[in-house]
Design a protein around this motif. Structure first.
Motif, short mmCIF file in Angstrom:
data_model
loop_
_atom_site.label_atom_id
_atom_site.label_comp_id
_atom_site.label_asym_id
_atom_site.label_seq_id
_atom_site.Cartn_x
_atom_site.Cartn_y
_atom_site.Cartn_z
N GLU A 12 6.98 90.75 -15.39
CA GLU A 12 5.93 91.77 -15.28
C GLU A 12 4.63 91.34 -15.94
OE1 GLU A 12 5.84 94.33 -13.46
OE2 GLU A 12 7.92 94.23 -12.79
N TYR A 13 4.49 90.05 -16.25
CA TYR A 13 3.25 89.58 -16.86
C TYR A 13 3.04 88.12 -16.52
CZ TYR A 13 6.20 87.24 -20.30
OH TYR A 13 7.14 86.43 -20.89
N CYS A 14 1.84 87.65 -16.80
CA CYS A 14 1.48 86.25 -16.61
C CYS A 14 0.53 85.86 -17.73
CB CYS A 14 0.82 86.05 -15.24
SG CYS A 14 0.24 84.38 -14.91
N VAL A 15 0.63 84.64 -18.22
CA VAL A 15 -0.29 84.13 -19.22
C VAL A 15 -1.44 83.43 -18.51
CG1 VAL A 15 -0.59 82.52 -21.13
CG2 VAL A 15 1.49 83.90 -20.99
N PHE A 16 -2.66 83.89 -18.72
CA PHE A 16 -3.83 83.28 -18.08
C PHE A 16 -4.17 81.97 -18.78
CE2 PHE A 16 -8.65 83.13 -18.19
CZ PHE A 16 -8.75 82.47 -16.97
N ALA A 17 -4.22 80.89 -18.01
CA ALA A 17 -4.53 79.57 -18.56
C ALA A 17 -5.34 78.77 -17.54
CB ALA A 17 -3.24 78.83 -18.92
N GLY A 18 -5.99 77.72 -18.02
CA GLY A 18 -6.78 76.85 -17.16
C GLY A 18 -8.28 77.09 -17.24
N LEU A 19 -8.71 78.05 -18.05
CA LEU A 19 -10.14 78.39 -18.11
C LEU A 19 -10.98 77.22 -18.59
CD1 LEU A 19 -12.48 80.39 -17.91
CD2 LEU A 19 -11.88 81.19 -20.21
N GLU A 20 -10.53 76.54 -19.63
CA GLU A 20 -11.31 75.42 -20.15
C GLU A 20 -11.44 74.31 -19.11
OE1 GLU A 20 -13.57 72.85 -22.32
OE2 GLU A 20 -13.23 74.99 -22.62
N ASP A 21 -10.39 74.11 -18.30
CA ASP A 21 -10.48 73.13 -17.22
C ASP A 21 -11.52 73.56 -16.19
OD1 ASP A 21 -8.54 71.49 -18.30
OD2 ASP A 21 -6.91 72.36 -17.14
N VAL A 22 -11.61 74.84 -15.89
CA VAL A 22 -12.62 75.35 -14.96
C VAL A 22 -14.02 75.06 -15.49
CG1 VAL A 22 -13.65 77.46 -14.02
CG2 VAL A 22 -11.17 77.13 -13.94
N LEU A 23 -14.25 75.33 -16.77
CA LEU A 23 -15.57 75.13 -17.35
C LEU A 23 -15.93 73.64 -17.42
CD1 LEU A 23 -15.47 77.80 -20.19
CD2 LEU A 23 -16.44 78.00 -17.90
N THR A 24 -14.95 72.81 -17.70
CA THR A 24 -15.18 71.36 -17.70
C THR A 24 -15.56 70.87 -16.31
OG1 THR A 24 -13.63 71.07 -19.53
CG2 THR A 24 -14.12 69.13 -18.21
N PHE A 25 -14.91 71.41 -15.29
CA PHE A 25 -15.24 71.08 -13.91
C PHE A 25 -16.68 71.49 -13.59
CE2 PHE A 25 -15.19 73.13 -9.56
CZ PHE A 25 -15.33 71.95 -8.83
N LEU A 26 -17.08 72.68 -14.00
CA LEU A 26 -18.43 73.16 -13.72
C LEU A 26 -19.50 72.39 -14.50
CD1 LEU A 26 -17.81 77.01 -13.62
CD2 LEU A 26 -18.20 75.48 -11.67
N ASP A 27 -19.14 71.91 -15.69
CA ASP A 27 -20.09 71.14 -16.50
C ASP A 27 -20.69 69.98 -15.71
OD1 ASP A 27 -19.92 72.62 -18.84
OD2 ASP A 27 -18.26 71.43 -19.65
N LYS A 28 -19.87 69.38 -14.85
CA LYS A 28 -20.30 68.17 -14.13
C LYS A 28 -20.36 68.39 -12.62
CE LYS A 28 -18.17 65.25 -17.70
NZ LYS A 28 -17.15 64.20 -17.98
N TYR A 29 -20.44 69.65 -12.21
CA TYR A 29 -20.37 69.93 -10.78
C TYR A 29 -21.59 69.40 -10.05
CZ TYR A 29 -19.53 72.42 -6.42
OH TYR A 29 -19.30 72.71 -5.10
N ALA A 30 -21.35 68.44 -9.15
CA ALA A 30 -22.42 67.88 -8.31
C ALA A 30 -21.78 67.01 -7.25
CB ALA A 30 -23.41 67.07 -9.13
N PHE A 31 -22.22 67.17 -6.02
CA PHE A 31 -21.80 66.26 -4.96
C PHE A 31 -22.54 64.94 -5.12
CE2 PHE A 31 -20.58 70.28 -3.08
CZ PHE A 31 -19.45 69.97 -2.32
N THR A 32 -21.83 63.84 -4.99
CA THR A 32 -22.45 62.53 -5.08
C THR A 32 -22.90 62.07 -3.70
OG1 THR A 32 -20.39 61.31 -4.69
CG2 THR A 32 -20.88 61.95 -6.98
N ALA A 33 -23.73 61.02 -3.69
CA ALA A 33 -24.16 60.45 -2.41
C ALA A 33 -22.96 59.96 -1.62
CB ALA A 33 -25.16 59.32 -2.67
N GLU A 34 -21.96 59.40 -2.32
CA GLU A 34 -20.76 58.92 -1.64
C GLU A 34 -19.98 60.09 -1.02
OE1 GLU A 34 -21.69 58.12 -4.67
OE2 GLU A 34 -22.15 55.98 -4.50
N ASP A 35 -19.92 61.22 -1.74
CA ASP A 35 -19.26 62.42 -1.20
C ASP A 35 -19.92 62.82 0.12
OD1 ASP A 35 -17.65 62.55 -3.46
OD2 ASP A 35 -18.92 64.07 -4.45
#
Length: 539
Positions: free
Chosen positions: A45-68
């Protein structure tokens, strides 16, 4: 975090939708999406929320590269014009706002764990990546927390899942979030280094099999702590072990196993923990451990215990404890041997832990691998990412299954506590509504069932969300160290899971935790359902 966590770690339809919105000049419309789950994992009946720091780390460097972009232009979206790829290259999460539960918070069905708002094209592109980062992390953290509840507060729990995890990235994620969920250490050395998690381990059966007789012990001595506190001194060891063996009458144990234990103790005198079931746990393994452990005690070292990896774990742990206590009494060790840890492994699961508790045992710790890291009883958390508002207009998703209906509008949520300090209900409200007040009754309605409602007079009101991303950056500076951040999150998990009433956390038929909506949100939800649902003609 894995090097694969980049903007292209997304489903193709996110790109195709973003392109369609861009082409129609709708990509800048303000959109709000909720990330939540409908059904808690593991029949709980519950869930532990996790992964937030990984989300923020992903956004810190979010950018499509020329190769992408070159790849997309030449292989994936060959009909899109150059201006679309220029938009992708310039795209940054500057107009994005994320409100989220603090990582490690206990979450409940339909209550958003994260609310993501910003330009429609950008937010759409983030959906798959954010779900990937949150779903498995939350699943493992929840699984670990359930194992911790089953084992009890005092038992040591060690994650041994590296060899059974879903690839290297799965193994690293599992080690990190098992620790967050309440485990005490990991066998995964890379995770220990990356995240500061204590590493643990003993030896395998193959190590014991490498020894055939006492002739394989080529060195008699062991390093022992000096009585004066200075440098360690070398003292006889093999002869001491054999003298204890004679005194206790353990003449029929396997000599090769005893040799293995002696050599391992000489290598790790301060952390000697022996796997005792290579041949026969009670007839050989435990007696051989007793001889070596007692010899270690005699020179000033503290043995760390035994590990059971097969057989009837409750029975073997109880009989082992009796043997340890009997030897302790004979040798006059004042409990130093009688109380050594007894750790069990062997495909242990949450169900196993509950069974052991009901049987009665003498185990003090568990090494858990497969059932923890693979989440065998539920291999995925059904987290979803649903549009709830576009251009300031609430949006709703309908379904034939009432449980899959979404709750529209930009919302906030509060946890209402009773006089005894336990949480009573999570209440979702429209973002424009005033917060509930302590001591003032508030009407809480079931999101979907018309007649299910109650009045709650909260003794404490907790706003569940924090703004974690705004204006193109984190709301707070990133943690100075991964380990210190994990410790904060780990403590939050423990505090919240143990604070839940037992009826919500029990493993069999737990009582659902109350999740409610305000009168205004209830009215909006049902109004939109009626407005959006097609009216069928029967004839």
């Amino acid at each position: 975090m894995s090097n694969h966590v980049v903007p292209l770690l997304t489903d193709l339809y996110q790109l195709t939708m973003a392109y369609a919105h861009w082409l129609a000049c709708r990509h800048t419309q303000h959109a709000v999406f909720d990330l939540f789950f409908r059904s808690p994992p593991f029949h709980g009946e519950y869930c532990v929320f996790a992964g937030l720091e990984d989300v923020l780390t992903f956004l810190d460097k979010y950018a499509f590269t020329a190769e992408d972009v070159d790849y997309l232009r030449s292989q994936v979206m060959v009909d899109a014009p150059p201006a679309f790829f220029s938009w992708l290259l310039a795209l940054r999460p500057t107009g994005l706002t994320i409100r989220a539960l603090p990582e490690g918070t206990v979450a409940f069905p339909h209550v958003p764990m994260m609310t993501i708002s910003g330009p429609l094209g950008l937010v759409q592109l983030l959906e798959s990546t954010l779900l990937n980062l949150v779903n498995y992390a939350s699943l493992v953290a929840t699984n670990a927390a359930r194992h911790r509840l089953a084992a009890g507060r005092s038992a040591k729990l060690f994650e041994f899942g590296l060899r059974r995890a879903q690839g290297p990235d799965g193994a690293m994620t599992a080690s990190r979030y098992a620790y967050v969920g309440g485990f005490d250490g990991t066998s995964n050395v890379a995770a220990g280094r990356a995240f500061g998690i204590p590493t643990v381990g003993t030896h395998a059966h193959s190590y014991v099999q490498c020894f055939s007789s006492l002739a394989d012990v080529e060195v008699d001595a062991i390093a022992a702590p000096s009585a004066s506190g200075g440098a360690s001194v070398t003292v006889p060891f093999l002869s001491s072990v054999l003298a204890i063996r004679t005194r206790l009458g353990f003449h029929t144990t396997k000599d090769g196993e005893l040799a293995a234990f002696i050599c391992y103790a000489q290598s790790f005198p301060r952390s000697f923990l022996a796997l005792v079931d290579t041949y026969d746990t009670l007839a050989s393994g435990v007696p051989n451990f007793i001889c070596v452990a007692a010899a270690l005690l005699s020179v000033g070292h503290t043995p760390q215990g035994i590990r059971l990896d097969s057989g009837d774990l409750a029975l073997l742990s109880n009989r082992s404890r009796v043997m340890l206590a009997d030897a302790d009494a004979v040798l006059g060790l004042d409990g130093a041997l009688a109380g050594v840890p007894i750790v069990a492994s062997n495909d242990i699961s949450e169900t196993t832990l509950h069974s052991l508790q009901s049987q009665g045992h003498s185990l003090t710790g568990y090494g858990i691998g497969t059932n923890l890291v693979t989440c065998a009883t539920q291999p995925a958390l059904g987290g979803v990412f649903k549009l709830v508002s576009l251009g300031g207009v609430p949006k709703v998703k309908l379904s034939e299954d009432v449980a899959k209906l979404s709750i529209p509008g930009e919302k906030t949520a509060y946890r209402l506590y009773g006089a005894e300090g336990t949480p009573l209900v999570d209440l979702m409200m429209l973002a424009t509504e005033a917060a509930p007040e302590v001591g003032v009754p508030v009407l809480c309605r079931h999101p979907f069932v018309e007649g299910s409602r109650c009045l709650v007079r909260p003794a404490r009101v907790e706003c569940l969300y924090e703004t974690v991303w705004s204006g193109g950056r984190r709301a707070e500076d990133p943690p100075r160290g991964v380990w210190s951040y994990l410790e904060v999150v780990r403590a939050r998990v423990a505090e919240q899971v143990w604070a839940l009433p037992a009826e919500h956390t029990r493993s069999l038929n737990p009582t659902p935790y109350k999740v409610s909506v305000s009168e205004a949100l209830f009215s909006l939800t049902h109004k939109l359902w009626l407005a959006e649902a097609p009216l069928r003609m029967l004839s």
